[in-house]
Design an enzyme around this catalytic site. Structure first.
Site, PDB file in Angstrom:
ATOM      1  CG  ASP A 332     -23.818 -17.297 -41.216  1.00  0.00           C
ATOM      2  OD1 ASP A 332     -24.678 -17.459 -40.340  1.00  0.00           O
ATOM      3  OD2 ASP A 332     -23.951 -16.497 -42.150  1.00  0.00           O
ATOM      4  CG  ASP A 392     -26.060 -11.977 -43.089  1.00  0.00           C
ATOM      5  OD1 ASP A 392     -25.072 -12.648 -42.742  1.00  0.00           O
ATOM      6  OD2 ASP A 392     -27.220 -12.430 -43.086  1.00  0.00           O
TER       7      ASP A 392
END
Length: 481
Positions: A332, A392
Site C-alpha cells: 500500500d 482496507d
C-alpha cells in the site's frame, strides 16, 4: 484544491435555471471569491469558433464587459489573456477538449493581467448551452475545502460494521464446527476441510505478488481490464450476497417447501433468493454509472463480498496474519507514496488506478463509496464520493476473524475479538484525522495494520498466550459443549 474552482451559470428563464461546472485556474494569477455572495456575474459570449491568438479574429466591441470563452491552442494563455483584456473582456474562459490541468505560466508576465483566466471542459460549454440556452450569465468562485466531510462517518460505520460482523460470523462457523466434530472421524473431516480454505505463509506471499502484478497491469491496460474486474465483481458479489442472505433465511423456520431437481431436494425460497441476487448484480452492472443511487447497490454488494470473504478465508495462525498484513502494508505504502517518483506524470499508481487513469469514465467497483455531503470544488471536479477500498476492510477483517475463532477455541470470552475490533475502529479514526490534516488520499493500511497487530499482540502477551496465539489451531484445543 486551491487551483480548482466552480463556474456558476444561470439561464435567462423564469425562474432561472442554474448549474455548476468545474474549472481550473492559477491562484498565483488571480484570487477568486470564496462564495457566490461576493461574486460578480457576467454575460457569457461563446467564441469557441476561435482560439483568440489575434485580435482581428473577433469583431470590435463584441467582448466588452463580458465573460468570453475561446478554444485552447495555437498560442499561450498569456497571449489570449492580453488580447481579451485589451478588447474589454472581464473574464476569460479557455475551453479544452483534453483533461483539465491547472494553467501554468510565468507569474511575472501575468502581473499586468487583471481579468480572471480559467480552463473549462469544452463538453461543459456544450452542455451549458443545451441546458441553459444561449443567454447565460456566469461567475467564478472557489469555496474553501471543508475540514471534515460527514460522508466519512458513514464510511466509518460501514467499515466497522462489516469487520465486526464478518469476524463474528467466522466465530459462529467455528463454534458449529467444534460442535459437529466431537468424534475422531469428524475431526479428521474438519481438518481436511480447513486445509482447503487456509492461507499458508507461502500462499500469503504469492497472493501479495499477484496483487502487485494486477495493479501494475491495471495501470497500463486499464481500459480493457476494468471490464474484467467489473465482470468478476458482479459474479463474486452475487454469490456473496446469496451466501449472506441464505445464512439469515436458514434461521427462519417457515417456507421450507422443496422441489426435486437433479437428484437433489432444493428449497424453493433459495431459488428465488438466487434469482434476486443475480438480478441485483445485473441491475448494478447496467446502471453502475448512475451516481444518484447506484452507489447504494454497489455498497450493499460490496459489504456482502467483504463479509463472505472474511468468513470463508481462514488464517491458520497469527504468524500468517503478521506476514499478510505486513506485506500488504508495504504494498500500500509503495504504490501510494513511492511510485510518484517513478511514473512520468508524478502520480501514484494506486491513486491513478482508483480514479481511472487518463480520465477513464469507468471506475473500479472494488470500493465502498458514499457521496460527499459538503459541497466544494473538489466534489465537483475530482471525486464526488468518499472512498474506502475493499482491501482496507478485508485485510484487517481477516485478523479480526482469526481473533474471534481463537476466542471460540480457547473460551476467551471474546477478549481478542472485541479488542481487535476496537483497534480497527481507532485505526479508521486515525486515518480520517490524517486525511483531514494532509488533504490528500491516504493508504489506510498504514494506520489500520499497526493498530490491529499491536493490540492483538498486547492482549496475547498480557494473557500469556502468545505462543498459542502465534501457532494458532495447530495445537490441540479442548472444547466443552
Amino acid at each position: 484544491n486551491a487551483d480548482e474552482g466552480i463556474l456558476h451559470a444561470s439561464g435567462s428563464g423564469v425562474p432561472p435555471v442554474t448549474k455548476d461546472y468545474c474549472i481550473t485556474y492559477n491562484s498565483n494569477w488571480v484570487s477568486l471569491p470564496s462564495s457566490l455572495n461576493n461574486a460578480t456575474f457576467r454575460t457569457l459570449e461563446n467564441l469557441t469558433s476561435t482560439v483568440l491568438c489575434n485580435s482581428s479574429e473577433v469583431p470590435s466591441g463584441l467582448m466588452k464587459d463580458k465573460a468570453v470563452v475561446v478554444m485552447r491552442g495555437n498560442c499561450t494563455f498569456l497571449e489570449k489573456a492580453r488580447i481579451a483584456q485589451r478588447l474589454g473582456a472581464k473574464m476569460l474562459l479557455i475551453a479544452s477538449k483534453a483533461r483539465l490541468s491547472p494553467p501554468s505560466d510565468n507569474k511575472t508576465d501575468f502581473e499586468t493581467v487583471t481579468l480572471p483566466v480559467a480552463l473549462i471542459r469544452y463538453d461543459d460549454i456544450v452542455d451549458m448551452q443545451l441546458t441553459l440556452g444561449h443567454e447565460i450569465n456566469v461567475t467564478l468562485y472557489s469555496p474553501p475545502l471543508p475540514e471534515f466531510d460527514c460522508s466519512m462517518v458513514v464510511i466509518f460505520l460501514i467499515a466497522v460494521f462489516t469487520v465486526a460482523l464478518g469476524g463474528y460470523w467466522s466465530g459462529v462457523a467455528e463454534l458449529e464446527n467444534l460442535k459437529a466434530t466431537a468424534s475422531p472421524e469428524g475431526r479428521e473431516t474438519r481438518r481436511k476441510k480447513e486445509e482447503n480454505v487456509t492461507f499458508t505463509p507461502l500462499t500469503v506471499i504469492l497472493f501479495v505478488v499477484i496483487c502487485c502484478v494486477m495493479l501494475v497491469l491495471l495501470y497500463f491496460f486499464y481500459k480493457w481490464l476494468v471490464y474484467v474486474i467489473i465482470s468478476v465483481f458482479c459474479l463474486a458479489s452475487a454469490m456473496s450476497l446469496y451466501n449472506c442472505l441464505a445464512a439469515l433465511i436458514g434461521e427462519i423456520p417457515f417456507g421450507q417447501c422443496r422441489i426435486a431437481c437433479c437428484n437433489k431436494n432444493i428449497e424453493v425460497r433459495l431459488i428465488f433468493l438466487a434469482a434476486f441476487c443475480i438480478a441485483a448484480a445485473v441491475v448494478w452492472a447496467v446502471f453502475r454509472n448512475e451516481d444518484r443511487w447506484a452507489w447504494i447497490l454497489q455498497d450493499i454488494l460490496g459489504v456482502a463480498f467483504c463479509l463472505n470473504f472474511i468468513k470463508t478465508l481462514k488464517m491458520p495462525n497469527f504468524k500468517s496474519c503478521v506476514i499478510l498484513l505486513g506485506l500488504l502494508l508495504l504494498y500500500d505504502v509503495f504504490f501510494v507514496f513511492i511510485t510518484p517518483f517513478i511514473t512520468k506524470n508524478g502520480a501514484s499508481i494506486m491513486v491513478e488506478v482508483a480514479a481511472g487513469p487518463f480520465g477513464n469514465s469507468e471506475k473500479l467497483p472494488v470500493v465502498i463509496r458514499v457521496p460527499r455531503l459538503e459541497y466544494s470544488a473538489a466534489t465537483l471536479c475530482d471525486i464526488p464520493f468518499s472512498l474506502l477500498g475493499f482491501g482496507d476492510i478485508i485485510v484487517p477483517g481477516l485478523l479480526v476473524a482469526y481473533c474471534r475463532r481463537f476466542d471460540v477455541q480457547t473460551s476467551s470470552s471474546s477478549v481478542y475479538y472485541v479488542s481487535c475490533t476496537i483497534a480497527y475502529a481507532i485505526g479508521m479514526v486515525l486515518t480520517f484525522v490524517v486525511l483531514a490534516l494532509m488533504k490528500m488520499g491516504q493508504p489506510a493500511l498504514l494506520y489500520l495494520v499497526p493498530c490491529t497487530l499491536i493490540t492483538s499482540s498486547l492482549v496475547a502477551w498480557r494473557r500469556k498466550e502468545m505462543k498459542k496465539f502465534w501457532k494458532g489451531s495447530s495445537y490441540q484445543v479442548g472444547w466443552m459443549p
